[in-house]
Design a protein around this motif. Structure first.
Motif, PDB file in Angstrom:
ATOM      1  N   PHE A 179      47.257  34.255  38.051  1.00 20.42           N
ATOM      2  CA  PHE A 179      45.863  34.534  38.408  1.00 20.42           C
ATOM      3  C   PHE A 179      44.907  33.955  37.363  1.00 20.42           C
ATOM      4  O   PHE A 179      43.826  33.456  37.705  1.00 20.42           O
ATOM      5  CB  PHE A 179      45.637  36.041  38.529  1.00 20.42           C
ATOM      6  N   GLU A 180      45.287  34.007  36.095  1.00 18.77           N
ATOM      7  CA  GLU A 180      44.407  33.552  35.017  1.00 18.77           C
ATOM      8  C   GLU A 180      44.407  32.030  34.852  1.00 18.77           C
ATOM      9  O   GLU A 180      43.360  31.407  34.710  1.00 18.77           O
ATOM     10  CB  GLU A 180      44.837  34.181  33.689  1.00 18.77           C
ATOM     11  N   ASP A 181      45.611  31.450  34.848  1.00 20.97           N
ATOM     12  CA  ASP A 181      45.755  30.055  34.418  1.00 20.97           C
ATOM     13  C   ASP A 181      46.020  29.085  35.559  1.00 20.97           C
ATOM     14  O   ASP A 181      46.135  27.882  35.332  1.00 20.97           O
ATOM     15  CB  ASP A 181      46.895  29.946  33.395  1.00 20.97           C
ATOM     16  N   GLY A 182      46.187  29.588  36.777  1.00 19.04           N
ATOM     17  CA  GLY A 182      46.414  28.696  37.902  1.00 19.04           C
ATOM     18  C   GLY A 182      47.866  28.615  38.313  1.00 19.04           C
ATOM     19  O   GLY A 182      48.757  29.215  37.700  1.00 19.04           O
TER      20      GLY A 182
ATOM     21  N   VAL B 157      36.643  38.300  41.853  1.00 12.96           N
ATOM     22  CA  VAL B 157      35.423  37.832  41.188  1.00 12.96           C
ATOM     23  C   VAL B 157      34.187  38.371  41.900  1.00 12.96           C
ATOM     24  O   VAL B 157      33.221  38.827  41.265  1.00 12.96           O
ATOM     25  CB  VAL B 157      35.398  36.293  41.135  1.00 12.96           C
ATOM     26  N   GLU B 158      34.215  38.364  43.225  1.00 11.78           N
ATOM     27  CA  GLU B 158      33.056  38.829  43.978  1.00 11.78           C
ATOM     28  C   GLU B 158      32.906  40.348  43.938  1.00 11.78           C
ATOM     29  O   GLU B 158      31.859  40.880  44.319  1.00 11.78           O
ATOM     30  CB  GLU B 158      33.134  38.322  45.416  1.00 11.78           C
ATOM     31  N   THR B 159      33.953  41.041  43.486  1.00 11.86           N
ATOM     32  CA  THR B 159      33.863  42.488  43.300  1.00 11.86           C
ATOM     33  C   THR B 159      33.455  42.849  41.875  1.00 11.86           C
ATOM     34  O   THR B 159      33.182  44.000  41.573  1.00 11.86           O
ATOM     35  CB  THR B 159      35.218  43.153  43.645  1.00 11.86           C
ATOM     36  N   GLY B 160      33.426  41.850  40.990  1.00 15.36           N
ATOM     37  CA  GLY B 160      32.978  42.086  39.632  1.00 15.36           C
ATOM     38  C   GLY B 160      34.039  41.971  38.573  1.00 15.36           C
ATOM     39  O   GLY B 160      33.803  42.316  37.407  1.00 15.36           O
ATOM     40  N   PHE B 161      35.246  41.488  38.945  1.00 14.54           N
ATOM     41  CA  PHE B 161      36.350  41.347  37.995  1.00 14.54           C
ATOM     42  C   PHE B 161      36.500  39.879  37.592  1.00 14.54           C
ATOM     43  O   PHE B 161      35.993  38.981  38.258  1.00 14.54           O
ATOM     44  CB  PHE B 161      37.655  41.861  38.600  1.00 14.54           C
ATOM     45  N   ARG B 162      37.237  39.653  36.508  1.00 16.73           N
ATOM     46  CA  ARG B 162      37.468  38.280  36.057  1.00 16.73           C
ATOM     47  C   ARG B 162      38.411  37.537  36.985  1.00 16.73           C
ATOM     48  O   ARG B 162      38.248  36.357  37.260  1.00 16.73           O
ATOM     49  CB  ARG B 162      38.044  38.287  34.637  1.00 16.73           C
ATOM     50  N   ASP B 163      39.454  38.227  37.446  1.00 16.44           N
ATOM     51  CA  ASP B 163      40.432  37.638  38.363  1.00 16.44           C
ATOM     52  C   ASP B 163      41.189  38.774  39.025  1.00 16.44           C
ATOM     53  O   ASP B 163      40.930  39.956  38.761  1.00 16.44           O
ATOM     54  CB  ASP B 163      41.392  36.684  37.625  1.00 16.44           C
TER      55      ASP B 163
ATOM     56  N   TYR C 277      47.152  32.319  48.687  1.00 16.66           N
ATOM     57  CA  TYR C 277      46.928  33.748  48.442  1.00 16.66           C
ATOM     58  C   TYR C 277      46.299  33.976  47.067  1.00 16.66           C
ATOM     59  O   TYR C 277      45.378  34.785  46.915  1.00 16.66           O
ATOM     60  CB  TYR C 277      48.257  34.501  48.568  1.00 16.66           C
ATOM     61  N   VAL C 278      46.774  33.261  46.053  1.00 17.25           N
ATOM     62  CA  VAL C 278      46.218  33.394  44.697  1.00 17.25           C
ATOM     63  C   VAL C 278      44.738  33.038  44.694  1.00 17.25           C
ATOM     64  O   VAL C 278      43.907  33.734  44.097  1.00 17.25           O
ATOM     65  CB  VAL C 278      47.001  32.511  43.707  1.00 17.25           C
ATOM     66  N   GLN C 279      44.383  31.953  45.375  1.00 12.69           N
ATOM     67  CA  GLN C 279      42.972  31.548  45.449  1.00 12.69           C
ATOM     68  C   GLN C 279      42.108  32.651  46.054  1.00 12.69           C
ATOM     69  O   GLN C 279      41.047  33.001  45.519  1.00 12.69           O
ATOM     70  CB  GLN C 279      42.829  30.287  46.297  1.00 12.69           C
ATOM     71  N   LEU C 280      42.551  33.187  47.186  1.00 12.00           N
ATOM     72  CA  LEU C 280      41.752  34.188  47.890  1.00 12.00           C
ATOM     73  C   LEU C 280      41.693  35.505  47.119  1.00 12.00           C
ATOM     74  O   LEU C 280      40.630  36.150  47.075  1.00 12.00           O
ATOM     75  CB  LEU C 280      42.333  34.415  49.289  1.00 12.00           C
ATOM     76  N   ALA C 281      42.817  35.910  46.529  1.00 11.57           N
ATOM     77  CA  ALA C 281      42.819  37.155  45.753  1.00 11.57           C
ATOM     78  C   ALA C 281      41.875  37.051  44.568  1.00 11.57           C
ATOM     79  O   ALA C 281      41.147  38.001  44.243  1.00 11.57           O
ATOM     80  CB  ALA C 281      44.244  37.474  45.284  1.00 11.57           C
ATOM     81  N   ASN C 282      41.865  35.893  43.917  1.00  5.05           N
ATOM     82  CA  ASN C 282      40.942  35.696  42.798  1.00  5.05           C
ATOM     83  C   ASN C 282      39.483  35.719  43.253  1.00  5.05           C
ATOM     84  O   ASN C 282      38.613  36.290  42.592  1.00  5.05           O
ATOM     85  CB  ASN C 282      41.252  34.377  42.091  1.00  5.05           C
ATOM     86  N   GLN C 283      39.234  35.085  44.384  1.00  7.84           N
ATOM     87  CA  GLN C 283      37.856  35.073  44.886  1.00  7.84           C
ATOM     88  C   GLN C 283      37.386  36.488  45.194  1.00  7.84           C
ATOM     89  O   GLN C 283      36.257  36.874  44.839  1.00  7.84           O
ATOM     90  CB  GLN C 283      37.751  34.206  46.142  1.00  7.84           C
TER      91      GLN C 283
END
Length: 705
Positions: free
Chosen positions: A525-528, A262-268, A253-259
């Motif tokens: 979200f930031e550090d893994g 990022v694709e919406t224009g945010f850092r994470d 879930y963390v991987q997908l939420a971050n993706q």
């Protein structure tokens, strides 16, 4: 064409009248976007046709309101009548809604919002684009939705065995159900909780003893038992049934939420969550708020710890150390009101509880809601519409399964508003009734806003406004005015301190937990996802002064024991709402002409307070929160401030300082053994492990700050 096919699959299974227009709209939207890949839409802002964008927003408002109504109605039917049929219908509506959201996002993301002449339209378009995860490809969007659903189902199905009892063993005799035992009451505090249930003598293997859920059985044990071994057992068992089963799903879930972020224009994903607060220095702002309330929390913590040492001894609680998490009356140590009996300042004076008087006067659930409506109409606010009284579930219905958590519902059609609550005649439910009716009032006030603006000014506002109104109902002056509190034989100061202690155990004790949950989530979200459990307990220790009662490893995933984490719900809003409620309450008291202690203010029948509440609620989210706060405070500030909360509890803080004057340490100190309960260790030699030492140093620095 796969999107169109998926929609058709859903629509053809839904042949009810009245849905054809919605289905047609979704199909048309899919048709216009079917040749455009997800990647193409990331060149957002290329469409500068402002007239087309305005037309899209008008159409979206109409169709989104209709979609919201259908989804909300399906959810209502399920939670007020839990059947497999209603569950399937709800899931069908949610599937169609998810596709509508995704297609609408793709359309909205193509427009250049800066070209829109109307600032309100620009704000709507920005909210629609930024708040969604629809930037993910189709398969991953479906995957993250499925992951969240699975995590919620695992969490909600978690069950444990009663204390001292193992799963069914045909060679071990079982006691049968004691018909004389009052199952709705708890055993004496010095006896283990007895979990009786009917025992099937003919088919003993069908007698499932391991059916204790978080609510109500496990929560009841943590709240009422004073046997440390029993508390430890249920604390550990619930985590065993949640965290390990959820960890791998959460990591994906963390991987997908971050993706998606990022694709919406945010850092994470954390950056995307924080965007709703429209504050570029948001993290620094909330850290500053925490630092302002920390001294009050540490005074409360020190006093409570001493009382726990008196109850459990220094072998369980060190007199200058952190508190083991299982002793605070709550699964997450987030709310300490259940240990009121151990920490009451003046046990000989009563705590404010008018339940007995309500029963004596013959209160019913309906009368409680009428009383709450009278509170708001006395301020000059709107009465509940007829649809509210016809449609709401105000008490537990007979002979059907329902979900009883109190909640207020907006059916998105500017007509239908309801409350679901299995109301009992208690003071706690009286407060809850006023709280939920405040949400209804909020819905009524911003009803004329577009669908995208029918919400609080930021994610904290709805709860803050509802709690601010409830603060007036809690206190003695209001309860006396409505004829529910007449006892004047006790010392008013002692009664007041008891009341403030009860409120502090609920509000002040909650602040560090509400602050640290998303601090942890943002760090993941930031550090893994490495050392997630270690980081969780680092923050619990630093901010709450709480440690696990037993060793924890990375296999445990204790954050998974908190529903909001696995259900993808942000949590910092509860920290902000708790602070903001006192800020709003002080302003309401000020315009109503109150003079004296803030905790004694009653805004009942104040039209000036009602006007101010209306000014806060009517804009919905059409204005930034900072603008509403500036209006509310008459230009003094545009930021959420803890000053009102500190002022509210100042009499109690002064009392606590006197009680703690002989304490060698206000707050807590942690040692190697505290941190070793959760920090990863490498090697088995006697030398100190470097990560462990660094963790200790972080905790010490956190305390000093």
């Amino acid at each position: 064409m796969s999107v169109v096919f998926d929609i058709l699959t859903v629509v053809f299974f839904k042949m009810d009248a009245g849905r054809s227009a919605l289905a047609l709209r979704v199909l048309l939207l899919a048709f216009f976007t079917r040749h455009v890949s997800t990647e193409d839409y990331f060149r957002m802002g290329v469409n500068t046709n402002s007239a087309e964008a305005m037309q899209f927003l008008r159409e979206y408002d109409r169709e989104a309101s209709g979609m919201c109504y259908r989804v909300t109605m399906s959810q209502w039917r399920f939670v007020t009548n839990i059947t497999e049929y209603n569950r399937r219908r709800m899931l069908e509506e949610l599937t169609l809604s998810s596709k509508f959201e995704r297609l609408s996002w793709r359309k909205a993301a193509a427009y250049d919002s800066s070209r829109l002449p109307d600032p309100q339209s620009r704000r709507q378009l920005t909210r629609l684009v930024q708040a969604s995860r629809a930037a993910l490809p189709d398969d991953k969007f479906a995957e993250i939705q499925q992951l969240i659903t699975e995590m919620k189902e695992i969490y909600n199905s978690a069950k444990i065995c009663p204390y001292g009892q193992k799963p069914y063993d045909p060679h071990v005799p079982r006691v049968s159900y004691n018909q004389d035992f009052p199952t709705n009451q708890y055993q004496l505090a010095n006896q283990p909780y007895q979990h009786y249930q009917p025992f099937n003598q003919e088919n003993p293997e069908n007698s499932n003893y391991c059916d204790m859920q978080l609510d109500p059985e496990i929560s009841r044990i943590l709240a009422h038992s004073r046997i440390e071994s029993e508390l430890l057992y249920v604390w550990k068992s619930f985590r065993d049934q949640t965290g390990p089963k959820l960890k791998n799903r959460f990591m994906r879930y963390v991987q997908l939420a971050n993706q998606a972020a990022v694709e919406t224009g945010f850092r994470d994903a954390g950056d995307q969550m924080r965007a709703a607060y429209e504050d570029p220095s948001f993290r620094a702002s909330v850290e500053e708020m925490y630092n302002q309330v920390a001294p009050l929390y540490k005074q409360l913590f020190t006093y409570v710890r001493r009382r726990l040492v008196q109850r459990y001894g220094e072998t369980a609680v060190r007199s200058d150390g952190p508190i083991p998490a299982h002793l605070l009356g709550n699964m997450w140590a987030q709310n300490w009101k259940s240990i009121t009996d151990l920490v009451m300042p003046f046990p000989q004076s009563p705590n404010v509880d008018v339940t007995a008087e309500m029963l004596r006067q013959g209160f019913t659930p309906l009368r409680m809601f009428q009383m709450a409506e009278d509170f708001y109409t006395s301020l000059g606010l709107k009465p509940a519409p007829p649809e509210f009284w016809r449609g709401s579930m105000l008490a537990r219905p007979p002979q059907r399964s329902v979900q009883c958590t109190a909640s207020a519902w907006d059916f998105c059609n500017r007509i239908d508003y309801r409350i679901k609550q299995c109301t009992e005649v208690t003071m706690q439910d009286l407060i809850s009734t006023h709280h939920e009716m405040a949400h209804i009032q909020y819905y009524l006030q911003y009803a004329e806003q577009p669908q995208l603006f029918r919400d609080g000014a930021n994610p904290a506002f709805h709860e803050a406004v509802a709690n601010a109104a409830s603060l007036s109902v809690y206190n003695l002056p209001h309860l006396q005015r409505v004829g529910l509190y007449q006892n004047k034989s006790h010392d008013p100061y002692e009664v007041s301190m008891n009341f403030l202690m009860t409120m502090a155990l609920e509000k002040v004790a909650y602040l560090p937990f509400a602050f640290m949950v998303d601090q942890w989530r943002w760090s993941v979200f930031e550090d893994g996802v490495q050392n997630m459990n270690n980081r969780w307990w680092q923050m619990k220790l630093r901010y709450q002064g709480v440690i696990p009662p037993m060793p924890r490893t990375e296999n445990d995933f204790d954050p998974g024991s908190k529903y909001h984490i696995v259900s993808d719900q942000e949590y910092i809003k509860y920290f902000l709402a708790t602070i903001l409620e006192f800020q709003i309450f002080e302003q309401l008291c000020s315009v109503s002409g109150h003079a004296g202690h803030l905790h004694e203010c009653d805004i009942y029948r104040s039209r000036d307070a009602g006007r101010l509440l209306s000014e806060i609620m009517q804009p919905g989210s059409s204005k930034p929160a900072s603008e509403l706060i500036r209006t509310m405070t008459k230009g003094k500030t545009n930021r959420i401030s803890p000053e009102s909360l500190v002022k509210y509890f100042r009499p109690l803080e002064l009392w606590l300082r006197v009680q703690n004057r002989d304490e060698p340490l206000i707050g807590w100190s942690s040692n190697y053994h505290d941190v070793a309960l959760f920090a990863p260790q490498r090697g088995a030699g006697p030398a100190l492990d470097t990560p462990l030492v660094l963790t200790c140093l972080v905790c010490v620095i956190g305390y000093l700050l």
